[in-house]
Structures are given as structure tokens and as C-alpha cells.
Design a protein around this motif. Structure first.
Motif, PDB file in Angstrom:
ATOM      1  N   ALA A  24       0.841  -1.204   0.000  1.00  0.00           N
ATOM      2  CA  ALA A  24       0.000   0.000   0.000  1.00  0.00           C
ATOM      3  C   ALA A  24       0.871   1.246   0.000  1.00  0.00           C
ATOM      4  N   ALA A  25       1.970   1.203   0.765  1.00  0.00           N
ATOM      5  CA  ALA A  25       2.892   2.336   0.792  1.00  0.00           C
ATOM      6  C   ALA A  25       3.505   2.527  -0.601  1.00  0.00           C
ATOM      7  N   LEU A  26       3.868   1.413  -1.231  1.00  0.00           N
ATOM      8  CA  LEU A  26       4.475   1.472  -2.564  1.00  0.00           C
ATOM      9  C   LEU A  26       3.482   2.032  -3.591  1.00  0.00           C
ATOM     10  N   THR A  27       2.206   1.614  -3.476  1.00  0.00           N
ATOM     11  CA  THR A  27       1.190   2.090  -4.413  1.00  0.00           C
ATOM     12  C   THR A  27       1.096   3.606  -4.395  1.00  0.00           C
ATOM     13  N   LYS A  28       1.178   4.195  -3.196  1.00  0.00           N
ATOM     14  CA  LYS A  28       1.098   5.658  -3.077  1.00  0.00           C
ATOM     15  C   LYS A  28       2.266   6.331  -3.806  1.00  0.00           C
ATOM     16  N   VAL A  29       3.425   5.675  -3.790  1.00  0.00           N
ATOM     17  CA  VAL A  29       4.569   6.223  -4.526  1.00  0.00           C
ATOM     18  C   VAL A  29       4.317   6.090  -6.028  1.00  0.00           C
ATOM     19  N   GLN A  30       3.825   4.928  -6.433  1.00  0.00           N
ATOM     20  CA  GLN A  30       3.565   4.686  -7.855  1.00  0.00           C
ATOM     21  C   GLN A  30       2.560   5.685  -8.411  1.00  0.00           C
ATOM     22  N   LEU A  31       1.579   6.046  -7.578  1.00  0.00           N
ATOM     23  CA  LEU A  31       0.570   7.012  -8.010  1.00  0.00           C
ATOM     24  C   LEU A  31       1.107   8.442  -7.954  1.00  0.00           C
ATOM     25  N   GLY A  32       2.282   8.630  -7.378  1.00  0.00           N
ATOM     26  CA  GLY A  32       2.843   9.968  -7.252  1.00  0.00           C
ATOM     27  C   GLY A  32       2.162  10.788  -6.165  1.00  0.00           C
ATOM     28  N   GLU A  33       1.438  10.134  -5.267  1.00  0.00           N
ATOM     29  CA  GLU A  33       0.694  10.862  -4.237  1.00  0.00           C
ATOM     30  C   GLU A  33       1.533  11.140  -3.000  1.00  0.00           C
ATOM     31  N   VAL A  34       2.637  10.440  -2.828  1.00  0.00           N
ATOM     32  CA  VAL A  34       3.555  10.788  -1.744  1.00  0.00           C
ATOM     33  C   VAL A  34       4.923  11.053  -2.363  1.00  0.00           C
ATOM     34  N   ASP A  35       5.719  11.867  -1.651  1.00  0.00           N
ATOM     35  CA  ASP A  35       7.044  12.209  -2.165  1.00  0.00           C
ATOM     36  C   ASP A  35       8.041  11.089  -1.906  1.00  0.00           C
ATOM     37  N   ALA A  36       7.787  10.325  -0.846  1.00  0.00           N
ATOM     38  CA  ALA A  36       8.680   9.215  -0.535  1.00  0.00           C
ATOM     39  C   ALA A  36       7.983   8.258   0.413  1.00  0.00           C
ATOM     40  N   ALA A  37       8.385   6.993   0.361  1.00  0.00           N
ATOM     41  CA  ALA A  37       7.870   6.001   1.296  1.00  0.00           C
ATOM     42  C   ALA A  37       9.017   5.078   1.672  1.00  0.00           C
ATOM     43  N   LEU A  38       8.916   4.513   2.870  1.00  0.00           N
ATOM     44  CA  LEU A  38       9.922   3.572   3.326  1.00  0.00           C
ATOM     45  C   LEU A  38       9.397   2.162   3.060  1.00  0.00           C
ATOM     46  N   VAL A  39      10.037   1.469   2.118  1.00  0.00           N
ATOM     47  CA  VAL A  39       9.595   0.117   1.755  1.00  0.00           C
ATOM     48  C   VAL A  39      10.823  -0.783   1.717  1.00  0.00           C
ATOM     49  N   TYR A  40      10.641  -2.029   1.264  1.00  0.00           N
ATOM     50  CA  TYR A  40      11.780  -2.925   1.166  1.00  0.00           C
ATOM     51  C   TYR A  40      12.443  -2.812  -0.201  1.00  0.00           C
ATOM     52  N   ALA A  41      13.715  -3.133  -0.221  1.00  0.00           N
ATOM     53  CA  ALA A  41      14.474  -3.094  -1.472  1.00  0.00           C
ATOM     54  C   ALA A  41      13.789  -3.953  -2.542  1.00  0.00           C
ATOM     55  N   THR A  42      13.211  -5.080  -2.118  1.00  0.00           N
ATOM     56  CA  THR A  42      12.550  -5.967  -3.089  1.00  0.00           C
ATOM     57  C   THR A  42      11.316  -5.302  -3.698  1.00  0.00           C
ATOM     58  N   ASP A  43      10.640  -4.451  -2.919  1.00  0.00           N
ATOM     59  CA  ASP A  43       9.457  -3.759  -3.450  1.00  0.00           C
ATOM     60  C   ASP A  43       9.868  -2.741  -4.501  1.00  0.00           C
ATOM     61  N   VAL A  44      10.973  -2.033  -4.221  1.00  0.00           N
ATOM     62  CA  VAL A  44      11.490  -1.070  -5.193  1.00  0.00           C
ATOM     63  C   VAL A  44      11.848  -1.808  -6.483  1.00  0.00           C
ATOM     64  N   GLN A  45      12.498  -2.958  -6.332  1.00  0.00           N
ATOM     65  CA  GLN A  45      12.913  -3.748  -7.493  1.00  0.00           C
ATOM     66  C   GLN A  45      11.698  -4.187  -8.304  1.00  0.00           C
ATOM     67  N   ALA A  46      10.637  -4.624  -7.587  1.00  0.00           N
ATOM     68  CA  ALA A  46       9.440  -5.123  -8.274  1.00  0.00           C
ATOM     69  C   ALA A  46       8.720  -4.019  -9.039  1.00  0.00           C
ATOM     70  N   ALA A  47       8.874  -2.771  -8.596  1.00  0.00           N
ATOM     71  CA  ALA A  47       8.171  -1.655  -9.235  1.00  0.00           C
ATOM     72  C   ALA A  47       9.170  -0.747  -9.930  1.00  0.00           C
ATOM     73  N   SER A  48      10.259  -1.313 -10.410  1.00  0.00           N
ATOM     74  CA  SER A  48      11.379  -0.485 -10.867  1.00  0.00           C
ATOM     75  C   SER A  48      11.014   0.425 -12.032  1.00  0.00           C
ATOM     76  N   GLY A  49       9.944   0.107 -12.763  1.00  0.00           N
ATOM     77  CA  GLY A  49       9.544   0.993 -13.845  1.00  0.00           C
ATOM     78  C   GLY A  49       8.911   2.288 -13.354  1.00  0.00           C
ATOM     79  N   ASP A  50       8.260   2.204 -12.183  1.00  0.00           N
ATOM     80  CA  ASP A  50       7.479   3.346 -11.694  1.00  0.00           C
ATOM     81  C   ASP A  50       8.165   4.132 -10.588  1.00  0.00           C
ATOM     82  N   VAL A  51       9.038   3.483  -9.843  1.00  0.00           N
ATOM     83  CA  VAL A  51       9.629   4.152  -8.696  1.00  0.00           C
ATOM     84  C   VAL A  51      11.149   4.029  -8.746  1.00  0.00           C
ATOM     85  N   GLU A  52      11.796   4.916  -8.020  1.00  0.00           N
ATOM     86  CA  GLU A  52      13.242   4.846  -7.872  1.00  0.00           C
ATOM     87  C   GLU A  52      13.562   4.556  -6.417  1.00  0.00           C
TER      88      GLU A  52
END
Lengths: 268, 274
Positions: free
Chosen positions: B192-220
């Protein structure tokens, strides 16, 4: 001489009614049985409980108010006009009923979020963002709960005797006056019932709220959110919170119901 | 726009998956009887057959599904079944008697629940690690540079709720770094935290490295040194009551092999440091 219907409940109705009641009430009993009664007082005194409850009651009431202001006119349009797009309108209005609430929350983001169609414009011109605020909670609850009100009120309008409105019209009242002076009083019980349904749905709303408004104690954490999160770490606390929500909502509904029943009884 | 629609659909799909989580235990139960027959066959030196049931933390879904497919390809008679769910749910299911061959937990606490009940066939070993990372929308519009930005009240920030594992880890790193975090929302889980980043609704979220990897197209992702304060270690073990112990060992061996470790690394996990 025996009346054909008798006064008792016919067996083919009584049995399923009893089973249905058990089905609805047993899970509730489960909560009551499993509740940690010994330290209930201490758990209720935790500051987060009152905060979440206040926020829930406030946001559900505001959402119901918004639904009344916007939903009653929709119901009137659906029930009293003959526009061609009416059935399409009805289907559109009831979309939130079938939409999984979490998807509803994402949809709200796409319109009202900082990157949303309307939200982006709002953010760029005024610097205001809606998500993660109490207003977002009210919007999410209104989105999910308003269809319940619209459907109930439309039903009430259709069941109401339109001849009263015709009579008002022949006496020279325009449609707005007729609506205010004749239609509204006529369907008031239906509107009240719809408002209750709407309020109850808003009070229990979870998916759209946690998605669109997020979760922060004091700002956006309503009771259902608090229950869900407590469930992750402390199931007993979740049961306590659920019971509080149930007791408060049941008490409110019973109180209101008594009031209407006496009022409609007096009117009859 | 279409990316967002896809996102909405994927959110719905995730929900559907979580909703289905409960049924897997039943599948596992029905597979237990067929697996019992196979363990007899494999102990007489034949190839691995029957059903292998793996209970694994939800964060392992992609990697383990892939490894399961590889094991099935190597052993045509073998059917690998997974029950992916939160580690605490899995631990509860196991202590309640759910039949399984392998348990892979996302943290040591839930593995302890299982070993305290004496359900392990061998001591668990840590096979991979996952650390927190800062996820920001593509292009990092708010110019977030490190953990210290989480104290900035002007930024819109998401962390996980303290009740869920990623939120507990977030609290640990904030505490270790002496940062008074100012999140706008405490999300119910890391996705859910990652989704908010993907939607651009939050400036940053604290997630796991694996989540960033899984969404690498949408988030940095932004790595930060304080993450070392809350490393999630993933233990795995075969289970005492395993209906298919040979296949269980083969799966654990595959996870520990270079092939398995590479698959984990590709998904954003890292090799255990200890």
C-alpha cells in the motif's frame, strides 16, 4: 371465526427467518465471547480509542450530510423525470456499490489526488492537497455510502402517491415548491431510512478510506482502520475496538429509530 | 492514464490474492495424502515425485514460484504447491497442524514460533536478507536524498504502520538515526505504501528493497546506511511432519544454490551477511 392469516408467523417464513437471524447474530456473539473482559476498562481508556471513535462518528455524519445534499436530488431526478439517460444515470450512480472499495480509493486518487485530473489543478493553483486529510476520509465515505441513500430515497419516491404532487401543481405550485412542501415531507421516513443506511455504511467504511485518505491517528484513522491494524499485532485489542464500534452504532440506530417510530406514529 | 488503470487492476488482483490465501491450507491438506505415497517412492532411490508443499512469506512469491517451476522442470513427476501469506499467518497455520514440507519465513520471530513448537526437521538457516529502502516517484520530484528527509513536515511521506513488520523496521531505523519522522500516513502494508509512490501521491515512502525492485519501472530506490539497523533475515527449514521430505530438501538446496541465490538477488534480496 379464524382469520385466514392467523396471528402467528407461518412456518415456511419462521424457519428461514430464525436461521437467518442466527447467521447474522452468531459472529457478533463470537466477538462478545472472545472479548478480553478482564482488562476491558484499561483497553478502552487508551487514548487512541476515543480519538478513532470521534473521528469515525464525525466523518460518517459529515458523509451522510453530503450524501443527503447531493443524493436526494439525484433520487428525485431518477424517480420523477423521464429523461432518456435515466437508466444509464442509475447504473452509474450505483457503480460504487459493485466497485471494490479499494479500487474506489484508487479511482478517487486519479481524480482528486495530487496527480489527479482535478487534484493536480487544485494543487497547482492553491497548493491544497486532499489525500491524507480528514476531508479525504469524508469524501471516500461519501463515495461509497451515497448510493445506498440514493437507492432508498428513489424507492420511497416511487412508492409515494404522486397525486399529492399533482394536486399541488394544479393549485399553482411550481416543481421546486412542490418538492419542498409536498414531496419532502411525504418521503421523509424513506429519506431517514436511507440516511441511516448511508451512515452505517460510512461508519464501517474501510477500503476506500485507507487507500485514499491513508491511515494516521487523529487525522484519518477511523475505527475500522484501527481495528484492521490492531488485528495485525494485537487481536484482542481489535475485538475491543470492534465491540466499541458495534455498540455505538447499534445504540445510535436504535435511538434514532425510536424517535422516528414515535413521530410517524403521531402523524398517522 | 492506462498505466494507472493497470495499477488499479493490479491492486484489485492483489486483493483477490490475499482473499484466496486462506484456501491454500485446504489445498495443502488434500495434497498431503498423495504426497505420502510419493515419499515412499523417492526413498527407494527414484526421482522426486508427488506433491511438495512450501509455506513461504508473501514477499517471496515471485522468486519461489520461479524456483518451483525450475524444480518441476527438473523432476517431471513433481508438483510444487505454494502457500504464500504473511509469515505470522503461516506460522499459525503450521502450529495448527497444516501439513507442509518447507517453511520460509520473512523474519526470525515467526520461525521461532514454529521451532518453539518443535515442528522443524532441521535447524533453520538464513537464506537471504531484505533491507528497507526509500522509494520515490520516478524522477524524484521532491529531491529526497536520504532518511533525514522523513523529518521534513512539508513533504508528503508514507511509512508502514508500527503494527506491521515493515513499520516496526521503519521505527527501528528512525530511532537508530535519531530522526523524528513526520509521516502523513501509516500504511497497512508495504504494498500500500508502494502504491502511493507509484501514483505519485507521496514524495517518498519507506519500503523494502525488493518492493522497489518489483516496481522499478514506476519508482526509484534510494539506499541509506541506517537500513543496516533493521535487516530482515529470512530463515528456511524443512518440517518434521513433511509428507515429502526428499523433495523438501531438494527445494531448500535449490534456494541455497548459486542458481537460487541469483534469483533472489535479481528480485532485490541480498545474500545473508552472517
Amino acid at each position: 371465526m379464524r382469520r385466514p392469516g392467523g396471528s402467528g408467523v407461518p412456518l415456511p417464513l419462521l424457519v428461514p427467518a430464525a436461521i437467518g437471524t442466527l447467521f447474522l447474530v452468531l459472529p457478533l456473539l463470537g466477538l462478545v465471547v472472545r472479548a478480553p473482559w478482564s482488562d476491558l476498562g484499561a483497553r478502552l481508556a487508551e487514548p487512541g480509542v476515543g480519538q478513532a471513535l470521534r473521528l469515525s462518528l464525525l466523518s460518517a455524519t459529515l458523509a451522510t450530510t453530503a450524501s443527503l445534499v447531493l443524493g436526494v436530488p439525484i433520487a428525485w431526478v431518477l424517480a420523477r423525470t423521464r429523461t432518456r439517460g435515466r437508466s444509464v444515470l442509475r447504473a452509474l450512480v450505483t457503480v460504487p456499490l459493485v466497485l471494490p472499495p479499494v479500487v474506489g480509493g484508487v479511482a478517487l486518487f486519479l481524480v482528486l489526488g495530487r496527480q489527479g485530473i482535478v487534484g493536480r489543478w487544485l494543487f497547482e493553483t492553491t497548493g491544497v492537497t486532499i489525500p491524507f486529510t480528514t476531508l479525504a476520509v469524508v469524501i471516500a465515505e461519501t463515495f461509497v455510502a451515497m448510493p445506498f441513500l440514493v437507492i432508498s430515497v428513489e424507492g420511497a419516491l416511487r412508492a409515494a402517491d404522486a397525486r399529492f404532487e399533482d394536486a399541488a401543481a394544479t393549485l399553482g405550485a411550481d416543481r421546486w415548491t412542490t418538492f419542498r412542501r409536498v414531496t419532502l415531507p411525504l418521503v421523509a421516513p424513506g429519506i431517514a431510512a436511507g440516511a441511516v443506511l448511508c451512515w452505517a455504511r460510512a461508519l464501517g467504511e474501510f477500503g476506500a478510506t485507507i487507500t485514499f485518505a491513508g491511515n494516521f491517528p487523529g487525522t484519518t484513522q477511523t475505527m475500522p482502520l484501527a481495528v484492521y491494524l490492531a488485528l495485525q499485532s494485537d487481536p484482542e485489542a481489535a475485538i475491543v475496538l470492534s465491540l466499541v464500534l458495534l455498540v455505538v452504532s447499534l445504540a445510535t440506530l436504535l435511538l434514532l429509530r425510536d424517535r422516528w417510530l414515535t413521530r410517524s406514529g403521531a402523524a398517522a | 492514464m492506462s498505466r494507472r488503470v493497470r495499477l488499479a487492476l493490479s491492486v484489485a488482483a492483489v486483493l483477490a490474492l490475499t482473499a484466496c490465501g486462506g484456501t491454500s491450507a485446504g489445498d495443502a491438506a488434500s495434497s498431503a495424502s498423495s504426497a505420502a505415497a510419493s515419499s515412499a517412492a523417492s526413498s527407494s532411490g527414484e526421482d522426486l515425485t508427488g506433491t511438495l508443499t512450501v509455506f513461504a512469506a508473501a514477499s517471496l512469491t515471485d522468486v519461489f514460484t520461479d524456483l518451483g517451476d525450475r524444480l518441476e522442470a527438473d523432476h517431471p513427476g513433481l508438483d510444487v504447491q505454494f502457500n504464500f501469506a504473511g509469515s505470522s499467518q503461516l506460522a499459525t497455520q503450521l502450529t495448527q497442524g497444516a501439513p507442509a514440507d518447507v517453511f520460509a519465513s520473512a523474519n526470525e520471530a515467526q520461525m521461532e514460533v514454529v521451532t518453539d513448537a518443535g515442528l522443524q526437521a532441521a535447524d533453520p538457516t538464513v537464506f537471504t536478507e531484505n533491507v528497507l529502502e526509500i522509494a520515490v516517484p520516478k524522477g524524484n520530484p521532491a529531491h529526497v536524498t536520504g532518511l533525514a528527509d522523513f523529518a521534513d513536515p512539508d513533504l508528503t511521506l508514507a511509512v508502514c504502520a508500527p503494527d506491521v513488520p515493515c513499520g516496526a523496521a521503519a521505527q527501528e531505523v528512525f530511532q537508530a538515526a535519531g530522526i523524528d519522522a513526520q509521516p502523513d500516513t501509516q500504511e497497512e502494508d508495504v504494498k500500500a505504501a508502494l502504491t502511493k509512490v507509484q501514483l505519485g501521491e507521496v514524495d517518498a515512502a519507506l519500503v523494502y528493497a525488493t518492493d522497489v525492485q518489483a516496481a522499478s519501472g514506476d519508482v526509484e530506490g534510494i539506499e541509506f546506511p541506517e537500513a543496516e539497523q533493521a535487516v530482515n533475515q529470512y530463515p528456511i527449514c524443512t518440517l518434521e511432519a513433511a509428507p515429502n521430505p526428499d523433495a523438501a530438501q531438494a527445494f531448500v538446496d535449490l534456494v541455497d544454490s548459486d542458481e537460487g541465490q541469483q534469483a533472489l538477488e535479481d528480485a532485490g534480496f541480498r545474500a545473508p551477511t552472517s
